[in-house]
Design a protein around this motif. Sequence first.
Motif, PDB file in Angstrom:
ATOM      1  N   HIS A 106       0.884  -1.615   0.011  1.00 13.36           N
ATOM      2  CA  HIS A 106      -0.359  -0.136   0.608  1.00 13.36           C
ATOM      3  C   HIS A 106       0.784   1.054  -0.202  1.00 13.36           C
ATOM      4  O   HIS A 106       0.809   2.079  -0.037  1.00 13.36           O
ATOM      5  N   ASP A 107       2.517   1.282   0.290  1.00 12.07           N
ATOM      6  CA  ASP A 107       2.971   1.721   0.638  1.00 12.07           C
ATOM      7  C   ASP A 107       3.847   1.925   0.323  1.00 12.07           C
ATOM      8  O   ASP A 107       4.541   0.917  -0.039  1.00 12.07           O
ATOM      9  N   LEU A 124      -0.813  -4.134  -5.309  1.00 15.12           N
ATOM     10  CA  LEU A 124      -0.317  -2.532  -4.818  1.00 15.12           C
ATOM     11  C   LEU A 124      -2.172  -2.222  -5.010  1.00 15.12           C
ATOM     12  O   LEU A 124      -2.242  -2.279  -6.135  1.00 15.12           O
ATOM     13  N   SER A 125      -2.164  -1.323  -3.968  1.00 16.58           N
ATOM     14  CA  SER A 125      -3.705  -1.220  -3.603  1.00 16.58           C
ATOM     15  C   SER A 125      -3.445  -0.074  -2.682  1.00 16.58           C
ATOM     16  O   SER A 125      -3.114   0.151  -1.636  1.00 16.58           O
ATOM     17  N   LEU A 127      -5.429   0.760  -5.671  1.00 15.71           N
ATOM     18  CA  LEU A 127      -5.525   1.953  -7.442  1.00 15.71           C
ATOM     19  C   LEU A 127      -6.632   3.086  -7.424  1.00 15.71           C
ATOM     20  O   LEU A 127      -6.359   3.983  -7.258  1.00 15.71           O
ATOM     21  N   THR A 138      -6.987   6.235  -1.288  1.00 19.01           N
ATOM     22  CA  THR A 138      -6.301   5.531  -2.618  1.00 19.01           C
ATOM     23  C   THR A 138      -5.264   6.381  -3.703  1.00 19.01           C
ATOM     24  O   THR A 138      -4.588   7.450  -2.822  1.00 19.01           O
ATOM     25  N   LEU A 139      -4.318   5.639  -3.853  1.00 17.48           N
ATOM     26  CA  LEU A 139      -3.051   5.742  -4.585  1.00 17.48           C
ATOM     27  C   LEU A 139      -2.821   7.106  -5.925  1.00 17.48           C
ATOM     28  O   LEU A 139      -2.594   7.226  -5.689  1.00 17.48           O
ATOM     29  N   ARG A 143       1.390   8.325  -7.963  1.00 17.37           N
ATOM     30  CA  ARG A 143       1.567   7.430  -6.480  1.00 17.37           C
ATOM     31  C   ARG A 143       2.008   5.562  -6.636  1.00 17.37           C
ATOM     32  O   ARG A 143       3.327   5.240  -7.152  1.00 17.37           O
ATOM     33  N   PHE A 144       0.909   5.667  -8.197  1.00 21.04           N
ATOM     34  CA  PHE A 144       0.214   4.365  -8.524  1.00 21.04           C
ATOM     35  C   PHE A 144       1.888   3.286  -9.452  1.00 21.04           C
ATOM     36  O   PHE A 144       2.605   3.116  -8.826  1.00 21.04           O
ATOM     37  N   LEU A 147       5.519   3.976  -7.743  1.00 22.21           N
ATOM     38  CA  LEU A 147       5.935   2.279  -6.459  1.00 22.21           C
ATOM     39  C   LEU A 147       5.993   1.524  -7.689  1.00 22.21           C
ATOM     40  O   LEU A 147       6.585   0.409  -7.177  1.00 22.21           O
TER      41      LEU A 147
END
Length: 185
Positions: A106-107, A124-125, A127, A138-139, A143-144, A147
């Motif tokens: 998540h980060d 990865l969540s 989104l 949410t990312l 940001r998604f 990462l």
Amino acid sequence: MTRRHRKNMPTIWLMTDERIGDAALLAAVARLPKGQGGVVFRHYRTPPGARRALFDAVRAIARRRRLVLMIAGDARMAAAWRADGWHGRDGRGRVARPMLHSAPVHDLRERIAAQRVRADLVFLSPLFPTRSHPGARTLGRVRFAALARGAAMPAMALGGVRACHRRMLRGIGAGGWAAIDGLAG
């Protein structure tokens, strides 16, 4: 990750959830693309006997359709239940055969931890906004992308993702996508 796993890494993943009835879940597993999909069996709150019975039903469909089947838990549980791997933050335990390992991210801190335990892929969540985690931060795409592109392993997009997002996902570095409602709803 073994060569077989790298070559056959699914790009579409169904995450199981107690909100989806058993019949709808089994139907969703049967709709995944033959030889190209994967299932992460969670059902954390389901009583142990019922969880095992449902897992066995999912596994029967997964084997017929050549799907990758992972279980939320640890490596020993995955080996005992004859899954293809496990989903969780734990590193590799002592198991007799090679298995896939996915981790939730998540980060940045969790991505680094997943790399430290040598996860084969990460989910990865979230989104986008999602029904399973209402109100969660949410990312978003930027940001998604940061990462995902910095990950040492494929990053699967999770959280409000649907098939119509596939083209956009490639552009932000996703190795594939996962869903609950987007595949079972």
